[in-house]
Design a protein around this motif. Structure first.
Motif, mmCIF file in Angstrom:
data_model
loop_
_atom_site.group_PDB
_atom_site.id
_atom_site.type_symbol
_atom_site.label_atom_id
_atom_site.label_comp_id
_atom_site.label_asym_id
_atom_site.label_seq_id
_atom_site.Cartn_x
_atom_site.Cartn_y
_atom_site.Cartn_z
ATOM 1 N N ASN A 40 0.659 -1.200 0.166
ATOM 2 C CA ASN A 40 0.270 -0.050 0.133
ATOM 3 C C ASN A 40 1.069 1.326 -0.385
ATOM 4 N N TYR A 41 0.445 2.103 -0.933
ATOM 5 C CA TYR A 41 1.257 3.677 -0.264
ATOM 6 C C TYR A 41 1.473 3.931 1.026
ATOM 7 N N ALA A 42 0.732 4.215 1.699
ATOM 8 C CA ALA A 42 1.039 3.950 3.308
ATOM 9 C C ALA A 42 2.430 3.621 3.771
ATOM 10 N N ALA A 147 -7.745 4.696 -10.677
ATOM 11 C CA ALA A 147 -6.592 3.671 -10.965
ATOM 12 C C ALA A 147 -6.038 3.481 -9.534
ATOM 13 N N SER A 148 -5.556 3.909 -8.738
ATOM 14 C CA SER A 148 -4.672 3.577 -7.955
ATOM 15 C C SER A 148 -5.843 1.883 -6.883
ATOM 16 N N GLY A 149 -4.644 1.498 -5.998
ATOM 17 C CA GLY A 149 -5.292 0.972 -5.277
ATOM 18 C C GLY A 149 -6.726 0.805 -4.629
ATOM 19 N N VAL A 150 -7.013 1.526 -4.278
ATOM 20 C CA VAL A 150 -8.108 2.281 -3.617
ATOM 21 C C VAL A 150 -9.499 2.721 -4.382
ATOM 22 N N GLY A 151 -8.926 3.516 -5.348
ATOM 23 C CA GLY A 151 -9.784 3.619 -6.318
ATOM 24 C C GLY A 151 -9.850 2.965 -7.332
ATOM 25 N N ALA A 169 -7.574 9.923 -13.805
ATOM 26 C CA ALA A 169 -6.191 9.707 -14.138
ATOM 27 C C ALA A 169 -5.234 10.454 -14.480
ATOM 28 N N SER A 170 -3.434 10.486 -14.360
ATOM 29 C CA SER A 170 -3.302 10.661 -14.722
ATOM 30 C C SER A 170 -2.197 10.105 -16.367
ATOM 31 N N THR A 171 -3.079 9.093 -16.962
ATOM 32 C CA THR A 171 -2.761 7.980 -18.022
ATOM 33 C C THR A 171 -3.824 8.097 -18.823
ATOM 34 N N GLU A 173 -4.297 4.791 -20.473
ATOM 35 C CA GLU A 173 -4.254 3.684 -19.696
ATOM 36 C C GLU A 173 -4.921 3.461 -18.612
ATOM 37 N N LYS A 174 -4.944 3.959 -17.151
ATOM 38 C CA LYS A 174 -5.118 4.453 -16.338
ATOM 39 C C LYS A 174 -6.515 4.472 -16.400
ATOM 40 N N LEU A 175 -7.075 5.383 -17.231
ATOM 41 C CA LEU A 175 -8.121 6.035 -17.748
ATOM 42 C C LEU A 175 -9.169 4.552 -18.125
ATOM 43 N N ASN A 188 -8.307 12.912 -17.659
ATOM 44 C CA ASN A 188 -6.952 13.583 -17.313
ATOM 45 C C ASN A 188 -6.615 14.391 -17.011
ATOM 46 N N TYR A 189 -6.492 14.022 -15.273
ATOM 47 C CA TYR A 189 -6.102 15.638 -14.255
ATOM 48 C C TYR A 189 -4.758 16.089 -14.668
ATOM 49 N N THR A 190 -4.097 15.754 -15.649
ATOM 50 C CA THR A 190 -2.456 16.389 -15.553
ATOM 51 C C THR A 190 -2.486 16.293 -16.241
ATOM 52 N N THR A 234 -11.612 13.786 2.249
ATOM 53 C CA THR A 234 -9.446 13.581 2.305
ATOM 54 C C THR A 234 -9.115 12.896 3.210
ATOM 55 N N TYR A 235 -8.441 12.044 2.699
ATOM 56 C CA TYR A 235 -8.370 10.671 2.933
ATOM 57 C C TYR A 235 -6.633 10.015 2.297
ATOM 58 N N GLY A 236 -6.066 11.088 2.319
ATOM 59 C CA GLY A 236 -4.625 10.797 1.794
ATOM 60 C C GLY A 236 -3.573 12.076 0.503
ATOM 61 N N GLY A 259 -12.543 14.152 7.071
ATOM 62 C CA GLY A 259 -11.494 13.265 7.443
ATOM 63 C C GLY A 259 -11.369 12.077 7.320
ATOM 64 N N PHE A 260 -10.396 10.719 7.101
ATOM 65 C CA PHE A 260 -10.507 9.679 6.955
ATOM 66 C C PHE A 260 -8.813 9.217 7.102
ATOM 67 N N SER A 261 -8.890 8.304 8.211
ATOM 68 C CA SER A 261 -7.712 7.314 8.600
ATOM 69 C C SER A 261 -8.279 6.101 8.851
ATOM 70 N N ILE A 262 -8.116 4.747 7.628
ATOM 71 C CA ILE A 262 -8.590 4.001 8.716
ATOM 72 C C ILE A 262 -7.702 2.795 9.362
ATOM 73 N N GLY A 263 -5.990 2.888 9.262
ATOM 74 C CA GLY A 263 -5.445 3.237 10.323
ATOM 75 C C GLY A 263 -5.103 4.066 11.726
ATOM 76 N N GLY A 310 6.631 6.049 -8.505
ATOM 77 C CA GLY A 310 7.081 6.368 -10.271
ATOM 78 C C GLY A 310 5.216 5.990 -10.441
ATOM 79 N N ARG A 311 4.638 6.366 -9.955
ATOM 80 C CA ARG A 311 3.181 6.313 -10.272
ATOM 81 C C ARG A 311 2.927 5.482 -11.346
ATOM 82 N N GLY A 312 3.553 4.221 -10.958
ATOM 83 C CA GLY A 312 3.015 3.374 -12.194
ATOM 84 C C GLY A 312 2.091 1.851 -12.415
HETATM 85 N N1 NAP Z 1 -6.721 7.415 5.178
HETATM 86 C C1 NAP Z 1 -7.407 6.157 4.458
HETATM 87 O O1 NAP Z 1 -6.873 5.573 5.468
HETATM 88 C C2 NAP Z 1 -6.011 5.128 3.425
HETATM 89 C C3 NAP Z 1 -6.006 3.695 3.547
HETATM 90 C C4 NAP Z 1 -5.636 3.745 1.908
HETATM 91 C C5 NAP Z 1 -5.060 4.020 1.404
HETATM 92 N N2 NAP Z 1 -5.308 5.572 1.209
HETATM 93 C C6 NAP Z 1 -4.676 6.509 0.570
HETATM 94 O O2 NAP Z 1 -4.527 6.786 -0.754
HETATM 95 C C7 NAP Z 1 -4.329 7.095 -2.092
HETATM 96 C C8 NAP Z 1 -4.084 5.341 -2.485
HETATM 97 O O3 NAP Z 1 -3.244 4.313 -1.629
HETATM 98 P P1 NAP Z 1 -3.175 3.103 -2.487
HETATM 99 O O4 NAP Z 1 -1.975 2.525 -1.853
HETATM 100 O O5 NAP Z 1 -4.186 2.997 -3.276
HETATM 101 O O6 NAP Z 1 -1.890 3.624 -3.507
HETATM 102 P P2 NAP Z 1 -1.507 3.518 -5.080
HETATM 103 O O7 NAP Z 1 -2.279 2.374 -5.810
HETATM 104 O O8 NAP Z 1 0.141 3.926 -5.095
HETATM 105 O O9 NAP Z 1 -2.318 4.840 -5.783
HETATM 106 C C9 NAP Z 1 -2.203 6.503 -5.655
HETATM 107 C C10 NAP Z 1 -2.021 7.269 -6.481
HETATM 108 O O10 NAP Z 1 -1.535 8.392 -6.455
HETATM 109 C C11 NAP Z 1 -1.793 9.258 -7.446
HETATM 110 N N3 NAP Z 1 -0.626 9.931 -6.876
HETATM 111 C C12 NAP Z 1 -0.655 11.651 -7.358
HETATM 112 N N4 NAP Z 1 0.919 12.043 -6.970
HETATM 113 C C13 NAP Z 1 1.185 10.866 -6.951
HETATM 114 C C14 NAP Z 1 2.325 11.531 -6.736
HETATM 115 N N5 NAP Z 1 3.168 12.226 -6.672
HETATM 116 N N6 NAP Z 1 3.466 9.999 -6.329
HETATM 117 C C15 NAP Z 1 3.013 8.413 -6.727
HETATM 118 N N7 NAP Z 1 1.102 8.038 -6.760
HETATM 119 C C16 NAP Z 1 1.094 9.834 -6.761
HETATM 120 C C17 NAP Z 1 -1.638 8.268 -8.769
HETATM 121 O O11 NAP Z 1 -2.283 8.534 -9.374
HETATM 122 P P3 NAP Z 1 -2.527 8.669 -10.895
HETATM 123 O O12 NAP Z 1 -1.244 8.844 -11.543
HETATM 124 O O13 NAP Z 1 -2.783 8.055 -11.816
HETATM 125 O O14 NAP Z 1 -2.499 10.259 -10.710
HETATM 126 C C18 NAP Z 1 -1.572 6.153 -8.034
HETATM 127 O O15 NAP Z 1 -1.751 6.150 -8.817
HETATM 128 C C19 NAP Z 1 -2.587 7.469 -1.071
HETATM 129 O O16 NAP Z 1 -2.640 8.838 -0.465
HETATM 130 C C20 NAP Z 1 -2.476 6.671 0.032
HETATM 131 O O17 NAP Z 1 -1.745 7.071 1.521
HETATM 132 C C21 NAP Z 1 -5.744 6.064 2.574
#
Ligand code: NAP
Length: 321
Positions: A40-42, A147-151, A169-171, A173-175, A188-190, A234-236, A259-263, A310-312
């Motif tokens: 996870n991003y965390a 296209a993120s894990g949560v998204g 999303a930024s690409t 492919e992700k859209l 595409n918000y970029t 807002t959760y990240g 605000g939301f944080s599961i952890g 790397g937003r990959g």
């Molecule tokens: N509050 C909570 O309980 C909770 C729980 C889980 C996750 N989260 C948060 O939710 C978000 C997504 O988590 P995830 O685990 O699903 O992560 P992830 O799959 O890595 O997704 C993060 C996304 O953020 C976007 N992004 C924009 N700017 C970025 C940057 N400078 N570096 C990296 N990514 C960037 C990217 O999408 P694009 O390329 O399309 O912009 C990327 O796909 C994170 O912010 C994480 O901290 C919060």
């Protein structure tokens, strides 16, 4: 056992796949032999010292799936030999001890490797949309970083619960991935001004709910896309950029910022067991699935971190011991 551990906070170089003492489960815990664990991003934030966790040296990871090998005396509803998924620190290891309240026996139809990447994104998307977001059928929800894990999960749940979804999303492919998961419109918000696009999509009214995890200017602009009496959660802060939200943009339009944080939710505040009992039928009915970007051995954890930073990624990266 072996575990992904850090002895200090820092860059990729602090990540180790190394020998570590076997966890000794406490009476309220369950010991699991791990099949797979999600990234996870965390985890990146934790590696950098920006996310809470046990004292160092510590194993990384916030979730895992595997087979129960020991059940603490105070835990009920779980038995030795059962396949479970679980949420808790230290999942990226051969063994993990987890609080019994955060252990979820899962249906046989779920793939044991995919199960390791499910708890955090499934429960986060559930609580964002339902518990905190109060989503109702017919609402429009804007999912930032769709296209993120949560998204990827939030798009599917919102569609299953009768909402209209706009995803960013930024690409391209992700859209395309977001559309394949049911998103009705994508931006595409970029490249495009998403505020203008959301305005067009909603006839100027804005959306009832926004799930925002990018931060910085994306958070600031998102606020202006919220409908009167709508909510933004807002959760990240994946961009790492600060933001400021003018009070006038909140009160004058009768908007709510949540605000939301599961952890960091106080113990017992969120009913994860009830959430999972609603989520598993969505999987069984084919209304939701985990999008798996990559499955890597735990020894390659630094590639996983690099890929997320790397937003990959599209969906989840999963590690196996
Ligand atoms: N509050 C909570 O309980 C909770 C729980 C889980 C996750 N989260 C948060 O939710 C978000 C997504 O988590 P995830 O685990 O699903 O992560 P992830 O799959 O890595 O997704 C993060 C996304 O953020 C976007 N992004 C924009 N700017 C970025 C940057 N400078 N570096 C990296 N990514 C960037 C990217 O999408 P694009 O390329 O399309 O912009 C990327 O796909 C994170 O912010 C994480 O901290 C919060």
């Amino acid at each position: 056992m072996k575990a992904v551990r850090i002895h200090e906070f820092g860059g990729l170089e602090v990540l180790n796949w190394e020998d570590a003492p076997d966890p000794e489960p406490r009476p309220h815990q369950v010991l699991i032999k791990v099949d797979a664990a999600g990234v996870n991003y965390a985890d990146l934030m934790r590696r950098g010292g920006n996310y809470p966790g046990p004292d160092l040296p510590a194993s990384l990871g916030l979730e895992a799936a595997g087979t129960v090998v020991e059940v603490g005396a105070e835990v009920s509803g779980v038995s030795v030999g059962q396949r479970v998924m679980a949420m808790g620190p230290g999942g990226q290891a051969e063994l993990v001890a987890v609080n019994g309240n955060f252990v979820f026996p899962y249906p046989e139809t779920v793939d044991p490797v995919q199960a390791g990447g499910m708890p955090i994104v499934f429960l986060t998307a559930y609580h964002l949309l339902k518990t905190r977001g109060q989503l109702e059928p017919g609402h429009t929800v804007l999912v930032q970083a769709g296209a993120s894990g949560v998204g990827t999960v939030a798009i599917q749940f919102a569609k299953a619960w009768g909402a209209r979804v706009i995803a960013t999303a930024s690409t391209e492919e992700k859209l395309a991935l977001c559309r394949s998961l049911g998103a009705d419109a994508t931006i595409n918000y970029t490249e495009q001004d998403f505020e203008e696009a959301v305005n067009q999509q909603t006839g100027g009214a804005g959306v009832e709910l926004i799930l925002e995890c990018v931060g910085g200017p994306v958070l600031e602009k998102s606020l202006r896309c919220v409908a009167s009496y709508g909510r933004m959660i807002t959760y990240g802060n994946a961009s790492g950029t600060p933001a400021s939200l003018p009070a006038g943009d909140i009160f004058a339009a009768n908007r709510t910022v949540i605000g939301f944080s599961i952890g960091r939710s106080p113990q017992g505040r969120l009913d994860h067991q009830a959430a999972m009992s609603e989520i598993f039928p969505l999987l069984a009915d084919g209304k939701a699935r985990l999008v798996v970007d990559q499955v890597l051995p735990m020894s390659e954890v630094s590639s996983a971190h690099q890929h997320l930073a790397g937003r990959g990624t599209r969906g989840k990266v999963i590690l196996t011991p």
